[in-house]
Design a protein around this motif. Structure first.
Motif, PDB file in Angstrom:
ATOM      1  N   VAL A 153       6.780  -9.465   7.224  1.00  0.00           N
ATOM      2  CA  VAL A 153       5.498  -9.163   7.566  1.00  0.00           C
ATOM      3  C   VAL A 153       4.504 -10.015   6.585  1.00  0.00           C
ATOM      4  O   VAL A 153       4.615 -10.380   5.636  1.00  0.00           O
ATOM      5  CB  VAL A 153       5.429  -7.702   7.923  1.00  0.00           C
ATOM      6  CG1 VAL A 153       6.562  -7.353   9.080  1.00  0.00           C
ATOM      7  CG2 VAL A 153       5.482  -7.101   6.454  1.00  0.00           C
ATOM      8  N   ARG A 154       3.133  -9.796   6.843  1.00  0.00           N
ATOM      9  CA  ARG A 154       2.174 -10.196   6.145  1.00  0.00           C
ATOM     10  C   ARG A 154       1.701  -8.864   5.455  1.00  0.00           C
ATOM     11  O   ARG A 154       1.597  -7.829   5.695  1.00  0.00           O
ATOM     12  CB  ARG A 154       0.935 -10.720   6.793  1.00  0.00           C
ATOM     13  CG  ARG A 154       1.123 -12.096   7.468  1.00  0.00           C
ATOM     14  CD  ARG A 154       1.011 -13.086   6.507  1.00  0.00           C
ATOM     15  NE  ARG A 154       0.885 -14.485   7.223  1.00  0.00           N
ATOM     16  CZ  ARG A 154       0.980 -15.543   6.418  1.00  0.00           C
ATOM     17  NH1 ARG A 154       1.034 -15.588   5.225  1.00  0.00           N
ATOM     18  NH2 ARG A 154       0.930 -16.551   7.219  1.00  0.00           N
ATOM     19  N   VAL A 155       1.467  -9.277   4.106  1.00  0.00           N
ATOM     20  CA  VAL A 155       0.842  -8.331   3.440  1.00  0.00           C
ATOM     21  C   VAL A 155      -0.598  -7.710   3.962  1.00  0.00           C
ATOM     22  O   VAL A 155      -1.280  -8.620   4.450  1.00  0.00           O
ATOM     23  CB  VAL A 155       0.441  -8.805   1.827  1.00  0.00           C
ATOM     24  CG1 VAL A 155      -0.190  -7.574   0.860  1.00  0.00           C
ATOM     25  CG2 VAL A 155       1.599  -8.760   1.040  1.00  0.00           C
ATOM     26  N   GLN A 156      -0.759  -6.352   3.943  1.00  0.00           N
ATOM     27  CA  GLN A 156      -2.062  -6.082   4.377  1.00  0.00           C
ATOM     28  C   GLN A 156      -3.280  -6.151   3.589  1.00  0.00           C
ATOM     29  O   GLN A 156      -3.264  -6.438   2.521  1.00  0.00           O
ATOM     30  CB  GLN A 156      -2.068  -4.421   4.546  1.00  0.00           C
ATOM     31  CG  GLN A 156      -1.066  -4.019   5.814  1.00  0.00           C
ATOM     32  CD  GLN A 156      -1.111  -2.533   5.858  1.00  0.00           C
ATOM     33  OE1 GLN A 156      -2.106  -1.812   5.787  1.00  0.00           O
ATOM     34  NE2 GLN A 156       0.051  -1.761   6.208  1.00  0.00           N
ATOM     35  N   GLY A 157      -4.266  -6.959   4.221  1.00  0.00           N
ATOM     36  CA  GLY A 157      -5.745  -7.338   3.440  1.00  0.00           C
ATOM     37  C   GLY A 157      -6.566  -7.937   4.390  1.00  0.00           C
ATOM     38  O   GLY A 157      -6.295  -7.732   5.694  1.00  0.00           O
ATOM     39  N   PRO A 158      -7.806  -8.128   3.778  1.00  0.00           N
ATOM     40  CA  PRO A 158      -8.762  -8.364   4.609  1.00  0.00           C
ATOM     41  C   PRO A 158      -8.586  -9.974   5.612  1.00  0.00           C
ATOM     42  O   PRO A 158      -9.238  -9.841   6.452  1.00  0.00           O
ATOM     43  CB  PRO A 158      -9.960  -8.542   3.721  1.00  0.00           C
ATOM     44  CG  PRO A 158      -9.294  -8.507   2.195  1.00  0.00           C
ATOM     45  CD  PRO A 158      -8.242  -8.034   2.363  1.00  0.00           C
ATOM     46  N   MET A 216       4.934  -2.313   7.373  1.00  0.00           N
ATOM     47  CA  MET A 216       3.417  -2.393   7.628  1.00  0.00           C
ATOM     48  C   MET A 216       2.862  -1.037   7.443  1.00  0.00           C
ATOM     49  O   MET A 216       1.536  -0.956   7.782  1.00  0.00           O
ATOM     50  CB  MET A 216       3.057  -2.738   8.815  1.00  0.00           C
ATOM     51  CG  MET A 216       3.525  -4.448   9.049  1.00  0.00           C
ATOM     52  SD  MET A 216       2.737  -5.380   8.270  1.00  0.00           S
ATOM     53  CE  MET A 216       1.023  -5.523   8.962  1.00  0.00           C
ATOM     54  N   GLY A 217       3.537  -0.045   7.126  1.00  0.00           N
ATOM     55  CA  GLY A 217       3.059   1.260   6.936  1.00  0.00           C
ATOM     56  C   GLY A 217       2.267   1.656   5.866  1.00  0.00           C
ATOM     57  O   GLY A 217       1.925   0.934   5.068  1.00  0.00           O
ATOM     58  N   SER A 218       1.739   2.936   5.617  1.00  0.00           N
ATOM     59  CA  SER A 218       0.992   3.276   4.492  1.00  0.00           C
ATOM     60  C   SER A 218       1.634   3.221   3.177  1.00  0.00           C
ATOM     61  O   SER A 218       0.726   3.286   2.173  1.00  0.00           O
ATOM     62  CB  SER A 218       0.532   4.635   4.931  1.00  0.00           C
ATOM     63  OG  SER A 218       1.850   5.674   4.826  1.00  0.00           O
ATOM     64  N   ARG A 219       2.900   2.969   2.924  1.00  0.00           N
ATOM     65  CA  ARG A 219       3.537   3.073   1.685  1.00  0.00           C
ATOM     66  C   ARG A 219       3.649   1.369   1.116  1.00  0.00           C
ATOM     67  O   ARG A 219       4.146   1.369   0.230  1.00  0.00           O
ATOM     68  CB  ARG A 219       4.851   3.551   1.748  1.00  0.00           C
ATOM     69  CG  ARG A 219       4.876   5.081   2.222  1.00  0.00           C
ATOM     70  CD  ARG A 219       4.559   5.911   0.921  1.00  0.00           C
ATOM     71  NE  ARG A 219       5.613   5.844  -0.105  1.00  0.00           N
ATOM     72  CZ  ARG A 219       5.622   6.407  -1.229  1.00  0.00           C
ATOM     73  NH1 ARG A 219       4.671   7.205  -1.496  1.00  0.00           N
ATOM     74  NH2 ARG A 219       6.650   6.238  -2.359  1.00  0.00           N
TER      75      ARG A 219
END
Length: 324
Positions: A68-73, A111-114
């Motif tokens: 998955v992709r790292v979460q970011g802007p 993709m979760g909060s952790r």
């Protein structure tokens, strides 16, 4: 997920290139890692992770890993995060080379909060590995284990109430100039400034409870001669406790460290064991920049200046009084 028709998903790890085998084992133990983290951990001699990505994509085609992709802007520009599928985890477990890890990562979990916390724990482990390489010590890709649970009391309460769950346990071998080896072990608590300092201090207090906990056996009392604390069945000596702060500015982290020191030094359970419990606090930035053998750790249970990973008084000669 795409599975290649020409290569079965049951391809044994021994038939895969070394980089692919290492990737499977690292992802099994650490659960979730970014492409840059895998590159620094497994192929640090290469300028770019071209070969590593080729192997990861091969594993993905085999149905052994996914990403998955790292979460970011700018989501489409963020690096990939890699994790094992159930098939990949089962394949690693068939080798019986690693301690069994029952937790399996899903796309939702990745993709979760952790996510950010997991990546920060990885960065902590990587800092130990990279400085060990630089210093000629021993700490490899599998020498830290995330989320290790230790029981702290008898009973059948919620799992979280009966155990202290360390963010990681790090194993490190300090090799001295005369080739003498000192194994060092540490519990790591990674704080991203997302919890209250009071809650973080309560986590440290749980380690004091762990230090004291003697299992109640049906045929003898806790006070009977020969009864041993539970931790002695797993650790030769009680590991150091390292609090690693990140997620805020320098001043804010310094304030958290000061508040944590005040709360820890006011905890009777911890202070009762101040001679045997070694607890130190630092920042992830300092650990990455200077390494664990510079005076970057501030002891929390005694009033003394910063010291290194040994967490001993600065005047104590190197290695003396340390039994691992």
């Amino acid at each position: 997920m795409t599975i290649s028709a020409s290569e079965p998903a049951t391809t044994p790890p021994a038939s895969l290139p070394l980089a692919a085998q290492s990737s499977l084992r690292v992802l099994y133990q650490h659960r979730l890692m970014s492409t840059p983290q895998l590159h620094r951990l497994l192929t640090p001699a290469t300028a770019r992770p071209v070969y590593l990505l080729r192997q990861l994509n091969r594993l993905r085609a085999l149905g052994l890993v996914d990403r998955v992709r790292v979460q970011g802007p700018a989501l489409t520009r963020m690096p990939f995060l890699w994790y094992l599928t159930d098939v990949g985890a089962d394949l690693v477990e068939e080798d019986h080379e690693l301690t069994h890890r029952p937790y399996r990562v899903t796309e939702g979990g990745a993709m979760g909060s952790r996510q950010a916390h997991t990546l920060a724990v990885n960065e902590t482990g990587l800092a130990f590995v990279e400085h060990a390489r630089r210093l000629g010590h021993e700490c490899g890709p599998l020498d830290w284990t995330p989320e290790v649970a230790n029981r702290i009391r008898d009973g059948q309460r919620r799992f979280e109430d009966d155990h202290v769950i360390s963010d990681a346990v790090v194993n490190y071998v300090h090799i001295h100039p005369n080739q003498r080896r000192t194994p060092l072990q540490a519990f790591v608590e990674l704080d991203r400034a997302t919890m209250t300092v009071t809650r973080l201090a309560a986590k440290l207090s749980a380690y004091g409870r762990m230090h004291d906990y003697v299992p109640q056996e049906p045929d003898r009392s806790r006070s009977q001669v020969g009864a041993r604390p539970a931790w002695r069945y797993q650790y030769r000596t009680f590991p150091r406790i390292l609090v690693v702060l990140t997620g805020a500015g320098t001043r804010a982290l310094a304030g958290r460290a000061s508040d944590l020191a005040h709360l820890a030094s006011s905890d009777p359970r911890l202070m009762r064991h101040r001679d045997t419990l070694a607890i130190g606090v630092t920042t992830l930035g300092h650990l990455q920049k200077y390494g664990p053998f510079e005076p970057i750790f501030t002891p929390l249970l005694r009033d003394s200046g910063p010291t290194d990973l040994y967490l001993r008084p600065p005047a104590e000669p190197d290695g003396q009084g340390v039994q691992e």
